[in-house]
Enzyme design. Structure first.
Site, short mmCIF file in Angstrom:
data_model
loop_
_atom_site.label_atom_id
_atom_site.label_comp_id
_atom_site.label_asym_id
_atom_site.label_seq_id
_atom_site.Cartn_x
_atom_site.Cartn_y
_atom_site.Cartn_z
N LYS A 1 0.71 -1.09 -0.02
CA LYS A 1 0.16 0.02 0.04
C LYS A 1 0.82 1.28 -0.29
O LYS A 1 0.67 2.06 -0.74
CB LYS A 1 -0.83 0.21 1.31
CG LYS A 1 -1.81 -1.09 1.26
CD LYS A 1 -2.89 -1.01 2.46
CE LYS A 1 -2.30 -0.98 3.78
NZ LYS A 1 -1.54 -2.34 4.14
N ARG B 1 -9.73 0.94 8.42
CA ARG B 1 -9.34 -0.40 8.80
C ARG B 1 -10.32 -1.27 9.59
O ARG B 1 -10.26 -2.32 9.72
CB ARG B 1 -8.16 -0.21 9.81
CG ARG B 1 -6.85 0.20 9.35
CD ARG B 1 -6.13 -1.10 8.86
NE ARG B 1 -4.94 -1.40 9.25
CZ ARG B 1 -3.93 -0.48 9.27
NH1 ARG B 1 -3.70 0.18 8.47
NH2 ARG B 1 -2.73 -1.20 9.45
N ARG C 1 11.94 -5.55 5.27
CA ARG C 1 11.57 -4.09 4.85
C ARG C 1 12.74 -3.17 5.70
O ARG C 1 13.08 -3.48 6.84
CB ARG C 1 10.18 -3.56 5.08
CG ARG C 1 10.05 -2.19 4.90
CD ARG C 1 8.59 -1.78 4.86
NE ARG C 1 7.78 -2.13 6.32
CZ ARG C 1 6.60 -2.03 6.41
NH1 ARG C 1 5.67 -1.36 5.38
NH2 ARG C 1 5.92 -2.47 7.59
N ARG D 1 11.22 -1.01 11.05
CA ARG D 1 10.16 -0.64 11.73
C ARG D 1 10.10 -1.71 13.03
O ARG D 1 10.25 -2.91 12.85
CB ARG D 1 8.66 -0.70 11.17
CG ARG D 1 8.55 0.61 10.54
CD ARG D 1 7.38 0.70 9.56
NE ARG D 1 6.16 -0.14 9.96
CZ ARG D 1 4.94 0.02 9.44
NH1 ARG D 1 5.01 0.46 8.21
NH2 ARG D 1 3.99 -0.87 9.93
N ARG E 1 -0.10 -8.88 13.59
CA ARG E 1 -0.67 -7.79 12.82
C ARG E 1 -1.56 -8.32 11.63
O ARG E 1 -2.77 -8.03 11.20
CB ARG E 1 0.14 -7.00 11.95
CG ARG E 1 0.92 -5.85 13.05
CD ARG E 1 2.30 -5.26 12.27
NE ARG E 1 2.28 -4.60 11.18
CZ ARG E 1 3.23 -4.39 10.26
NH1 ARG E 1 4.28 -5.07 10.68
NH2 ARG E 1 3.06 -3.73 9.00
#
Ligand code: AP5
Length: 222
Positions: A13, A88, A127, A160, A171
């Site tokens: 996203k 969400r 990431r 992160r 998550r």
């Protein structure tokens, strides 16, 4: 034009929202980025959000909805929106619909990016991102030119805290049912466009642009 990028954590996203918002001329609004900025600034909102983000849980609707609606009421949002990570939950989607109706506008399309969950774990745990300009990298699929350094602004890249494997699984668990519920919610409104999220980043951008070309309000403005 007002668009939503919908999909589980790691589907791309943020990567795609930055590209599309610039290409189509929309304001990119990421609630995750807003919470991380507030946490870095040490505000009360940031401290509260951080507690939920660290566990892989959603920040409560009472906090999230107010923050988002305040942001999209600012003058720079009049160009149009590329919403990333909001809504969400169904109450968030309903609050957004009400607020936009109050402005005489609405969501034009919801682009639902779909990727198998096993791939999402690999994407998130690999990431790296730039804490200064927000550029997103991956150690295997999109490495920076110099290890650990942002190509765009030269800052040191970081990972992160919520991209640790255990938090990634939490998550995915948190978001799975809500994401399906939101797909159904916008499907009933006739606004949902399913996008295959596997393949090259450029290929996915092309698929998103193809879907946008079929959105009536996008065609009128093109
Ligand atoms: P948020 O920051 O929104 O995180 P997320 O939804 O979990 O999504 P991500 O940012 O992790 O993934 P992405 O889909 O943007 O993927 P990306 O492009 O980076 O939210 C964080 C937290 O804030 C939430 O957990 C929650 O606590 C809170 N929060 C936020 N919004 C909220 C809300 N509305 N309500 C309540 N709480 C909220 O890509 C991932 C990786 O994959 C990158 O390394 C990238 O380089 C790579 N990649 C991208 N595309 C490809 C491709 N095609 N092939 C291979 N690799 C790719």
């Amino acid at each position: 034009m007002r668009l939503i990028l919908l999909g589980l954590p790691g589907v791309g996203k943020g990567t795609q929202a930055k590209l599309l918002a610039e290409r189509v001329g929309l304001l990119h609004v990421s609630t995750g980025d807003m919470f991380r900025e507030a946490a870095a600034a040490g505000t009360a909102l940031g401290k509260q959000a951080q507690e939920y983000m660290a566990k892989g849980a959603l920040v409560p609707d009472e906090v999230t909805i107010g923050m988002l609606l305040e942001r999209i009421a600012k003058p720079d949002a009049a160009v149009g929106l590329m919403l990333d990570g909001f809504p969400r939950t169904i109450p968030q989607a309903e609050a957004l619909d009400r607020a936009l109706a109050g402005q005489g506008t609405q969501i034009d399309a919801v682009l639902y990016i779909q990727v198998p969950e096993a791939e999402l774990v690999a994407r998130l745990t690999g990431r790296w991102s730039c804490p200064i300009c927000g550029a997103i990298y991956h150690m295997l699929t999109k490495p920076p030119k110099a290890a650990g350094v942002c190509d765009a602004c030269g800052a040191a890249l970081s990972q992160r805290a919520d991209d640790q494997p255990a938090t990634v699984n939490a998550r995915l668990e948190t978001n799975r049912a809500w994401t399906e519920a939101l797909a159904e919610f916008y499907g009933k409104q006739g606004k949902l466009h399913a996008i295959e999220g596997m393949g090259s980043m450029e290929g996915i951008t092309a698929r998103l642009m193809d879907a946008l070309a079929r959105v009536p309000s996008a065609t009128q403005k093109a």
